[in-house]
Every structure is written in C-alpha cells, then in structure tokens.
Design a protein around this motif. Structure first.
Motif, PDB file in Angstrom:
ATOM      1  N   ASP A   1       0.759 -11.244  14.937  1.00 15.58           N
ATOM      2  CA  ASP A   1       0.452 -10.056  15.717  1.00 15.58           C
ATOM      3  C   ASP A   1      -0.390  -9.065  14.903  1.00 15.58           C
ATOM      4  O   ASP A   1      -0.570  -9.249  13.710  1.00 15.58           O
ATOM      5  N   ASN A   2      -0.859  -8.009  15.534  1.00 12.63           N
ATOM      6  CA  ASN A   2      -1.587  -6.958  14.826  1.00 12.63           C
ATOM      7  C   ASN A   2      -0.710  -6.408  13.702  1.00 12.63           C
ATOM      8  O   ASN A   2       0.469  -6.145  13.924  1.00 12.63           O
ATOM      9  N   GLY A   3      -1.296  -6.279  12.535  1.00 17.49           N
ATOM     10  CA  GLY A   3      -0.555  -5.719  11.402  1.00 17.49           C
ATOM     11  C   GLY A   3       0.354  -6.714  10.697  1.00 17.49           C
ATOM     12  O   GLY A   3       1.126  -6.344   9.826  1.00 17.49           O
ATOM     13  N   ALA A   4       0.245  -7.999  11.054  1.00 15.24           N
ATOM     14  CA  ALA A   4       1.125  -9.017  10.472  1.00 15.24           C
ATOM     15  C   ALA A   4       0.785  -9.319   9.006  1.00 15.24           C
ATOM     16  O   ALA A   4       1.599  -9.895   8.294  1.00 15.24           O
ATOM     17  N   GLY A   5      -0.433  -8.945   8.589  1.00 15.82           N
ATOM     18  CA  GLY A   5      -0.826  -9.178   7.195  1.00 15.82           C
ATOM     19  C   GLY A   5      -1.905 -10.226   7.022  1.00 15.82           C
ATOM     20  O   GLY A   5      -2.229 -10.609   5.895  1.00 15.82           O
ATOM     21  N   LYS A   6      -2.482 -10.684   8.119  1.00 18.72           N
ATOM     22  CA  LYS A   6      -3.482 -11.760   8.071  1.00 18.72           C
ATOM     23  C   LYS A   6      -4.692 -11.364   7.223  1.00 18.72           C
ATOM     24  O   LYS A   6      -5.116 -12.102   6.334  1.00 18.72           O
ATOM     25  N   SER A   7      -5.258 -10.199   7.530  1.00 18.25           N
ATOM     26  CA  SER A   7      -6.463  -9.782   6.801  1.00 18.25           C
ATOM     27  C   SER A   7      -6.133  -9.466   5.350  1.00 18.25           C
ATOM     28  O   SER A   7      -6.950  -9.711   4.454  1.00 18.25           O
ATOM     29  N   THR A   8      -4.947  -8.943   5.118  1.00 14.75           N
ATOM     30  CA  THR A   8      -4.529  -8.662   3.742  1.00 14.75           C
ATOM     31  C   THR A   8      -4.489  -9.959   2.941  1.00 14.75           C
ATOM     32  O   THR A   8      -5.026 -10.033   1.832  1.00 14.75           O
TER      33      THR A   8
ATOM     34  N   VAL B   1       4.008   1.108   2.189  1.00 10.57           N
ATOM     35  CA  VAL B   1       3.860   0.042   3.182  1.00 10.57           C
ATOM     36  C   VAL B   1       3.801  -1.325   2.517  1.00 10.57           C
ATOM     37  O   VAL B   1       2.999  -1.559   1.619  1.00 10.57           O
TER      38      VAL B   1
ATOM     39  N   ALA C   1       2.543  -4.718   3.104  1.00 11.99           N
ATOM     40  CA  ALA C   1       1.636  -5.425   4.018  1.00 11.99           C
ATOM     41  C   ALA C   1       1.862  -6.932   3.964  1.00 11.99           C
ATOM     42  O   ALA C   1       1.606  -7.644   4.936  1.00 11.99           O
TER      43      ALA C   1
ATOM     44  N   ARG D   1      -8.036 -11.126   2.304  1.00 12.76           N
ATOM     45  CA  ARG D   1      -8.754 -10.325   1.309  1.00 12.76           C
ATOM     46  C   ARG D   1      -8.299 -10.652  -0.116  1.00 12.76           C
ATOM     47  O   ARG D   1      -9.099 -10.675  -1.037  1.00 12.76           O
TER      48      ARG D   1
ATOM     49  N   TYR E   1       0.891  -1.169   0.000  1.00 13.72           N
ATOM     50  CA  TYR E   1       0.000   0.000   0.000  1.00 13.72           C
ATOM     51  C   TYR E   1       0.922   1.210   0.000  1.00 13.72           C
ATOM     52  O   TYR E   1       1.476   1.554   1.047  1.00 13.72           O
TER      53      TYR E   1
ATOM     54  N   HIS F   1      -6.759 -14.537  16.624  1.00 11.22           N
ATOM     55  CA  HIS F   1      -5.815 -14.189  17.685  1.00 11.22           C
ATOM     56  C   HIS F   1      -5.977 -15.143  18.856  1.00 11.22           C
ATOM     57  O   HIS F   1      -5.205 -15.107  19.805  1.00 11.22           O
TER      58      HIS F   1
HETATM   59  N1  LIG Z   1      -5.905  -0.250   3.038  1.00  5.74           N
HETATM   60  C1  LIG Z   1      -4.691  -0.111   3.591  1.00  5.74           C
HETATM   61  N2  LIG Z   1      -3.938   0.962   3.340  1.00  5.74           N
HETATM   62  C2  LIG Z   1      -2.710   1.109   3.886  1.00  5.74           C
HETATM   63  N3  LIG Z   1      -2.148   0.201   4.707  1.00  5.74           N
HETATM   64  C3  LIG Z   1      -2.852  -0.881   5.000  1.00  5.74           C
HETATM   65  C4  LIG Z   1      -4.163  -1.119   4.468  1.00  5.74           C
HETATM   66  N4  LIG Z   1      -4.621  -2.311   4.938  1.00  5.74           N
HETATM   67  C5  LIG Z   1      -3.646  -2.799   5.721  1.00  5.74           C
HETATM   68  N5  LIG Z   1      -2.592  -1.956   5.764  1.00  5.74           N
HETATM   69  C6  LIG Z   1      -1.340  -2.181   6.493  1.00  5.74           C
HETATM   70  O1  LIG Z   1      -0.861  -3.456   6.128  1.00  5.74           O
HETATM   71  C7  LIG Z   1      -0.321  -4.133   7.239  1.00  5.74           C
HETATM   72  C8  LIG Z   1      -1.035  -5.464   7.449  1.00  5.74           C
HETATM   73  O2  LIG Z   1      -2.384  -5.221   7.823  1.00  5.74           O
HETATM   74  P1  LIG Z   1      -3.469  -6.346   8.077  1.00  5.74           P
HETATM   75  O3  LIG Z   1      -4.751  -5.664   8.316  1.00  5.74           O
HETATM   76  O4  LIG Z   1      -3.398  -7.323   6.981  1.00  5.74           O
HETATM   77  O5  LIG Z   1      -2.924  -7.007   9.421  1.00  5.74           O
HETATM   78  P2  LIG Z   1      -3.638  -8.092  10.378  1.00  5.74           P
HETATM   79  O6  LIG Z   1      -2.650  -9.154  10.581  1.00  5.74           O
HETATM   80  O7  LIG Z   1      -4.957  -8.448   9.839  1.00  5.74           O
HETATM   81  O8  LIG Z   1      -3.794  -7.264  11.732  1.00  5.74           O
HETATM   82  P3  LIG Z   1      -4.928  -7.397  12.878  1.00  5.74           P
HETATM   83  O9  LIG Z   1      -4.529  -8.544  13.721  1.00  5.74           O
HETATM   84  O10 LIG Z   1      -4.794  -6.101  13.602  1.00  5.74           O
HETATM   85  O11 LIG Z   1      -6.243  -7.559  12.214  1.00  5.74           O
HETATM   86  C9  LIG Z   1      -0.428  -3.181   8.410  1.00  5.74           C
HETATM   87  O12 LIG Z   1       0.792  -2.482   8.536  1.00  5.74           O
HETATM   88  C10 LIG Z   1      -1.528  -2.253   7.978  1.00  5.74           C
HETATM   89  O13 LIG Z   1      -1.381  -0.989   8.590  1.00  5.74           O
END
Ligand SMILES: Nc1ncnc2c1ncn2[C@@H]1O[C@H](COP(=O)(O)OP(=O)(O)OP(=O)(O)O)[C@@H](O)[C@H]1O
Ligand SMILES: [Mg+2]
Length: 247
Positions: A36-43, A15, A17, A46, A12, A203
C-alpha cells in the motif's frame, strides 16, 4: 545469488519507513514489490540503488557486502534505478541520453586532445535498443519526439550502458496508455531474457502478475510475505496486499 538484502531498516527521525526486511534475488530473476501507499517500497528501492544509506542491515552483491555512497556508486557496481520521471534530458538526442555523464571519447590526431566518439555512442545506442526489441528511426532524434514506451527504452539503454545486472523500476507503467504499457512490460521480459534481473515496484497487480517470477509484499515497512507468481493471479495478489494476509 545476485543480490542479498539482510535485515534492512530505515528510519526518518521517529518514522520507521523500513524494518527487518530481508530479500534475495537470483541473476535474471524478476521480482515484484507490492504494498500500500507508504509501505516502504520506494525506500527499499532507494537504498538498493544507492540513493540513500540504510539505517541498519546489509546489502550484498554477488556475495560481497556493498555500501553505496551514491547512485553512481551503485551504477558502477551494476545496479541501475529508473525512476518514474526517467531523468532524461528530453531536448537532447537518444544517444546523448544513453551516454549522459559517461560519454565515450577517443584520442584525436592532436596529441593530448580527446574528442567525443559520437560514432561509437550512436552505434552502441542502436545495439542496446535492438537488444530491447526497439527500433528507432534515428538515435539522433531528440527524446521529446519519442513515445512513453520508447523513452522508457532509452532509460533502460542507459542502464545497459553500465552493464547493469539489476534494474530497479518504480511504477514504470503508471503514466502510460494500454499499448505503451504492453511495450514496457515487453522491455522487462527482454531484460530477463538477457540475464538482467529486475526489481519492479508497482501498484498495478496485472503488470506485476504478467512479468514477475515472484512477488514480495511490504506492509508498514515490514515484509508481509513472499509468493511465487505462478501461484497467484492479480485478484489474489490485490487481496493479499489489502488484507495483510498471505492466503
Ligand atoms: N524523506 C522522508 N522523510 C520522512 N519520511 C519519509 C521520507 N520518505 C519516506 N518517508 C516515510 O516512509 C514511509 C515509507 O515511504 P515510501 O515512500 O517508501 O512508501 P511507498 O511504499 O513507496 O509508498 P507509495 O506507494 O505511496 O509510493 C512512509 O511513511 C513515508 O511517509
Ligand atoms: Mg513509492
């Protein structure tokens, strides 16, 4: 192999991700995704679910490369994602939710006119719920009368309606009480029993250890490692996620 992810990356702007993530899943396999939070799981979730395109890398479904242009595209191919908010229309009935946006129709006796096949939709909704071991008084009840676990079952039934081979769930138990949580974990087991694969982002280490066959750990958008669930317990997994080490 049902799903193969190869060298997947997502940026992004500046960044990163997700970077260099590869993963394969078999039919009927339940794989946990921790980190952990921000590890990229939701990315990751998706991208596999077609909600976002990857910046690089490949996704293959049953050996065929896929490039989804949206969630509907992924659904048609057999990959359904269930997000935390479940995306249900709570004032509509159970069966309407199961068939939302893809209603069954039948020809009416008036030439050229098609009407909703409510009977078939009700019947098939009951079938999907039964497959998940859920009994509801009526599939005509509005979703807002259901418990959290039952709502989860409605969302999963919607995936079954598309004959999903892979269901992706992001934190499905986060907002639930103890009993409801146990029910949702049962739903995951039922999916596996019927040959459906599940990618479970969570988590909650207890949940992950309770239902998965294997766990992948992400850290800073990269694959930290992968472990068979039989070889770990929740404490060990939690330690791996926090320490960044696989031993
Ligand atoms: N739409 C976006 N625009 C910019 N950065 C993004 C976007 N979506 C995610 N990120 C960044 O990408 C990285 C991974 O995010 P992601 O949401 O995949 O983490 P996660 O593992 O799902 O975290 P959580 O446990 O908090 O849900 C993070 O640094 C986040 O800030
Ligand atoms: Mg997330």
């Amino acid at each position: 192999m049902l799903l193969e992810i190869e060298d997947l990356g997502k940026t992004y702007g500046a960044v990163s991700a997700l970077s260099g993530v590869s993963l394969a899943m078999d039919e009927g396999e339940v794989v946990g995704v921790c980190g952990d939070n921000g590890a990229g799981k939701s990315t990751l979730m998706r991208i596999v679910a077609g909600a976002q395109p990857p910046s690089r890398g490949a996704v293959r479904l049953r050996g065929k490369p896929v490039r989804f242009t949206g969630p509907r595209d992924a659904l048609t191919a057999g990959i359904a994602a269930i997000y935390q908010d479940l995306a249900l229309a709570v004032d509509q009935s159970v069966y309407q939710n199961v068939f939302m946006g893809s209603e069954l129709v039948r020809r009416s006796w008036v030439p050229g006119l098609r009407t909703l096949d409510k009977r078939a939709m009700r019947e098939r909704s009951r079938e999907y719920l039964a497959r998940l071991g859920i009994e509801l008084e009526s599939v005509d009840a509005p979703v807002n009368r259901l418990s959290g676990g039952q709502r989860q079952a409605v969302a999963i039934s919607r995936a079954l309606r598309w004959e999903a081979a892979l269901v992706i769930m992001d934190e499905p138990t986060a907002a639930l009480g103890v009993r409801e949580k146990a029910r949702v974990l049962d739903l995951v087991r039922k999916l596996k029993e019927t040959g459906v694969s599940v990618l479970l982002v969570s988590h909650n280490m207890d949940d992950v250890v309770a239902v998965t066959d294997r766990v992948v750990i992400l850290r800073g958008g990269r694959l930290q490692g992968e472990v068979a669930t039989a070889d770990i317990d929740a404490d060990r997994l939690s330690h791996m996620v926090m320490s960044g080490r696989m031993q």
